[in-house]
Write an enzyme that holds these catalytic residues in place. Sequence first.
Site, PDB file in Angstrom:
ATOM      1  N   THR A  77      15.766   8.192  44.367  1.00 15.79           N
ATOM      2  CA  THR A  77      17.136   8.692  44.440  1.00 15.79           C
ATOM      3  C   THR A  77      17.671   8.599  45.865  1.00 15.79           C
ATOM      4  OG1 THR A  77      16.454  10.281  42.747  1.00 15.79           O
ATOM      5  CG2 THR A  77      18.597  10.634  43.756  1.00 15.79           C
TER       6      THR A  77
ATOM      7  N   SER B 158      13.997  14.929  53.135  1.00 15.89           N
ATOM      8  CA  SER B 158      14.966  15.960  52.760  1.00 15.89           C
ATOM      9  C   SER B 158      14.330  17.344  52.648  1.00 15.89           C
ATOM     10  CB  SER B 158      15.655  15.555  51.460  1.00 15.89           C
ATOM     11  OG  SER B 158      16.708  16.426  51.174  1.00 15.89           O
ATOM     12  N   HIS B 159      14.380  17.912  51.477  1.00 19.49           N
ATOM     13  CA  HIS B 159      13.924  19.284  51.263  1.00 19.49           C
ATOM     14  C   HIS B 159      12.444  19.354  50.896  1.00 19.49           C
ATOM     15  CE1 HIS B 159      15.305  17.191  47.781  1.00 19.49           C
ATOM     16  NE2 HIS B 159      14.451  17.890  47.071  1.00 19.49           N
TER      17      HIS B 159
ATOM     18  N   LYS C 113      14.933   5.931  54.822  1.00 20.82           N
ATOM     19  CA  LYS C 113      15.976   5.265  54.047  1.00 20.82           C
ATOM     20  C   LYS C 113      16.911   4.505  54.966  1.00 20.82           C
ATOM     21  CE  LYS C 113      19.419   8.862  53.590  1.00 20.82           C
ATOM     22  NZ  LYS C 113      20.283   9.634  52.723  1.00 20.82           N
TER      23      LYS C 113
ATOM     24  N   ASP D 172      19.034  22.325  54.389  1.00 20.88           N
ATOM     25  CA  ASP D 172      17.687  21.840  54.064  1.00 20.88           C
ATOM     26  C   ASP D 172      17.061  21.064  55.214  1.00 20.88           C
ATOM     27  OD1 ASP D 172      19.291  19.588  53.868  1.00 20.88           O
ATOM     28  OD2 ASP D 172      17.985  18.655  52.379  1.00 20.88           O
TER      29      ASP D 172
ATOM     30  N   ASP E 104      16.857  17.977  56.219  1.00 15.45           N
ATOM     31  CA  ASP E 104      17.623  16.977  56.972  1.00 15.45           C
ATOM     32  C   ASP E 104      19.101  17.337  57.096  1.00 15.45           C
ATOM     33  OD1 ASP E 104      17.944  16.561  54.239  1.00 15.45           O
ATOM     34  OD2 ASP E 104      18.397  14.438  54.496  1.00 15.45           O
TER      35      ASP E 104
ATOM     36  N   ASP F 269      21.557  17.988  54.884  1.00 20.02           N
ATOM     37  CA  ASP F 269      22.653  17.546  54.008  1.00 20.02           C
ATOM     38  C   ASP F 269      22.929  18.503  52.853  1.00 20.02           C
ATOM     39  OD1 ASP F 269      20.362  16.881  52.660  1.00 20.02           O
ATOM     40  OD2 ASP F 269      20.894  14.775  52.316  1.00 20.02           O
ATOM     41  N   ARG F 270      22.020  19.446  52.612  1.00 11.58           N
ATOM     42  CA  ARG F 270      22.266  20.394  51.515  1.00 11.58           C
ATOM     43  C   ARG F 270      22.804  21.716  52.056  1.00 11.58           C
ATOM     44  NH1 ARG F 270      17.671  19.985  46.848  1.00 11.58           N
ATOM     45  NH2 ARG F 270      17.915  17.740  46.538  1.00 11.58           N
TER      46      ARG F 270
ATOM     47  N   LYS G  47      26.115  13.706  51.934  1.00 16.87           N
ATOM     48  CA  LYS G  47      26.480  15.106  51.757  1.00 16.87           C
ATOM     49  C   LYS G  47      26.203  15.830  53.064  1.00 16.87           C
ATOM     50  CE  LYS G  47      22.170  16.050  49.295  1.00 16.87           C
ATOM     51  NZ  LYS G  47      21.723  15.055  48.317  1.00 16.87           N
TER      52      LYS G  47
ATOM     53  N   ARG H  31      14.060  17.831  34.949  1.00 17.37           N
ATOM     54  CA  ARG H  31      15.154  18.757  35.210  1.00 17.37           C
ATOM     55  C   ARG H  31      15.969  18.935  33.931  1.00 17.37           C
ATOM     56  NH1 ARG H  31      14.427  18.894  40.545  1.00 17.37           N
ATOM     57  NH2 ARG H  31      14.463  17.016  41.832  1.00 17.37           N
TER      58      ARG H  31
HETATM   59  C1  G1P Z   1      17.572  15.326  43.883  1.00 16.10           C
HETATM   60  C2  G1P Z   1      18.856  15.915  43.355  1.00 16.10           C
HETATM   61  C3  G1P Z   1      19.996  14.948  43.589  1.00 16.10           C
HETATM   62  C4  G1P Z   1      20.081  14.610  45.072  1.00 16.10           C
HETATM   63  C5  G1P Z   1      18.726  14.121  45.567  1.00 16.10           C
HETATM   64  C6  G1P Z   1      18.724  13.907  47.059  1.00 16.10           C
HETATM   65  O1  G1P Z   1      17.287  14.130  43.221  1.00 16.10           O
HETATM   66  O2  G1P Z   1      18.760  16.228  41.995  1.00 16.10           O
HETATM   67  O3  G1P Z   1      21.191  15.514  43.132  1.00 16.10           O
HETATM   68  O4  G1P Z   1      21.049  13.635  45.302  1.00 16.10           O
HETATM   69  O5  G1P Z   1      17.712  15.068  45.253  1.00 16.10           O
HETATM   70  O6  G1P Z   1      18.977  15.094  47.761  1.00 16.10           O
HETATM   71  P1  G1P Z   1      16.264  14.044  41.983  1.00 16.10           P
HETATM   72  O7  G1P Z   1      14.953  14.608  42.447  1.00 16.10           O
HETATM   73  O8  G1P Z   1      16.856  14.889  40.902  1.00 16.10           O
HETATM   74  O9  G1P Z   1      16.223  12.587  41.624  1.00 16.10           O
HETATM   75 ZN    ZN Z   2      18.448  16.680  52.249  1.00 19.57          ZN
END
Ligand code: G1P
Ligand code: ZN
Length: 544
Positions: free
Chosen positions: A19, A114-115, A127, A278, A280, A282-283, A377, A497
């Site tokens: 993603t 990210s998180h 990325k 988070d 990085d 962006d959240r 974001k 999810r």
């Molecule tokens: C998750 C979130 C998605 C977000 C992504 C990156 O991806 O659901 O909305 O864009 O993290 O922060 P997922 O693990 O669901 O593919």
């Molecule tokens: Zn992030």
Amino acid sequence: MMSAKTITSIPFADQKPGTSGLRKKVAVFQSPHYLENFVQAIFDTIAAPQGSMLVLGGDGRHFNREAIQVILRMAAANGFGKVLVGQGGILSTPAASCVIRKYRTYGGIILSASHNPGGPDGDFGIKYNTGNGGPAPEKITEAIYARSKALESYRIFEAPDVALDQVGKFVMGGMAVEVIDPVTDYADLMESLFDFDAIRAMIQGGFRLCFDAMHAVTGPYGREILERRLGAPVGTVINGVPLPDFGGGHPDPNLTYAHELVEIMYGADAPDFGAASDGDGDRNMILGRHFFVNPSDSLAVIAANAALAPGYAAGLAGVARSMPTSEAVDRVAAKLGIPCYETPTGWKFFGNLMDAGKVTLCGEESFGTGSSHVREKDGLWAVLFWLNILAKRGQPVEKIVYGHWAEYGRNIYSRHDYEGLPSAAANGVMAHLQSQFAELPGKQFGAWRVKFCDDFSYTDPVDGSVSTGQGLRISFEDGSRIVFRLSGTGTEGATLRIYLEAFEPDAARHGQDAQQALAGLIAIANELSELKQRTGREQPTVIT
Ligand code: G1P
Ligand code: ZN
């Protein structure tokens, strides 16, 4: 003597970006040639003209510094003319996007998972973002993946490490390296969008706030913007020192993981406003005193109040949300008479819409909100938008959200995550659901009758590209929805999810607890998916 070398490598079969870029355990990235192979695949794919400029930075997690040095040396050997790298190897994801755009670079490489937790046993990620500042679209990430499976060598410059800890200029072969302050450009952009005077006055008037940087990248950004530029007291930013392992925490701003902030905001003498970001940056999570703002509602409230912020006073071209995000923002768009786009999950789908001037605001249920000011974001941006709205309206967070529901109705919403499932069981759940799709429409489940079900696919209105397999939707006649999706960002097993949404027009019922209000839909989701039988799980891992 410094020189460029070609190193024989082996292709890797598992470097498929998800993603949001390629994410793996740190140990995988540390294995011989692994990082180098992926970076060479990026460089080969993007084929930047000789002398191009690149942005480089990351969220500071374990292995960030080492990876930065490798990428700098590879950039020098691959003909780049200049790299702008954040001091200490730091750039939040939105700040990297800002810098790419401001200095019109060819693109940028962002190091982050990210998180996801960091540290030696945690995750690492990488990325590529294109010249618009946004994540590379699928056709590029697919090409990078294809290249990573084939290439057998990479080019790297032999040079000592660049001193990353002070702002300055260096030379590596024919390439310039400029270590930049990671905060200033971003902070200036924020100041240009929001009414800092109004926010400063509100804070001076006694408004209290708390921002939890979760020991991740936003600490320095939060301190500069909230404490220095907006005059909030020192200590407003908690957990503000970025640590390579995020202090052992899980840097995801939700009610489960941002527990320190949650305790403050639900405690006695809670501040007026709380927020977290988070790994990085962006959240975002937005809290009022004893009150949680669902991210889908946050997007809708921001859209409805956008004109209060100077950067958005001219109006919104349109809005966009990812498919599983609640339809709350659709209602605002309808009232404003602007288009609302529904895209697959992941920020990369918003870029084309913003580049084409079709949308100004966009968001995801996963604590992601943003606008066309960058192409990612942006956590602190959302925090500042809320502060701007609060300063202009002079009402508490809770009152603003209830007022919004009274006007538009409430899209009651929740997401249930089942993390770390065996892939076979998770795939089995999805296959079982899909096998029922032909016969489900028209079927009645308690108060709900199925209207349609499908596997969401999206045709980009700008370039016509088609993305399939983006989540299983079951929609009911009354507008309620259940969506099932497999995560594309996890690094262990599969994460399923389940997104649940019901619409409540009656203001007398807007105070309901979301889990109670959604209990009927949750039961249908369990029944249709055979989730418990197939996974052995009784409860979700995380509820948001
Ligand atoms: C998750 C979130 C998605 C977000 C992504 C990156 O991806 O659901 O909305 O864009 O993290 O922060 P997922 O693990 O669901 O593919
Ligand atoms: Zn992030």
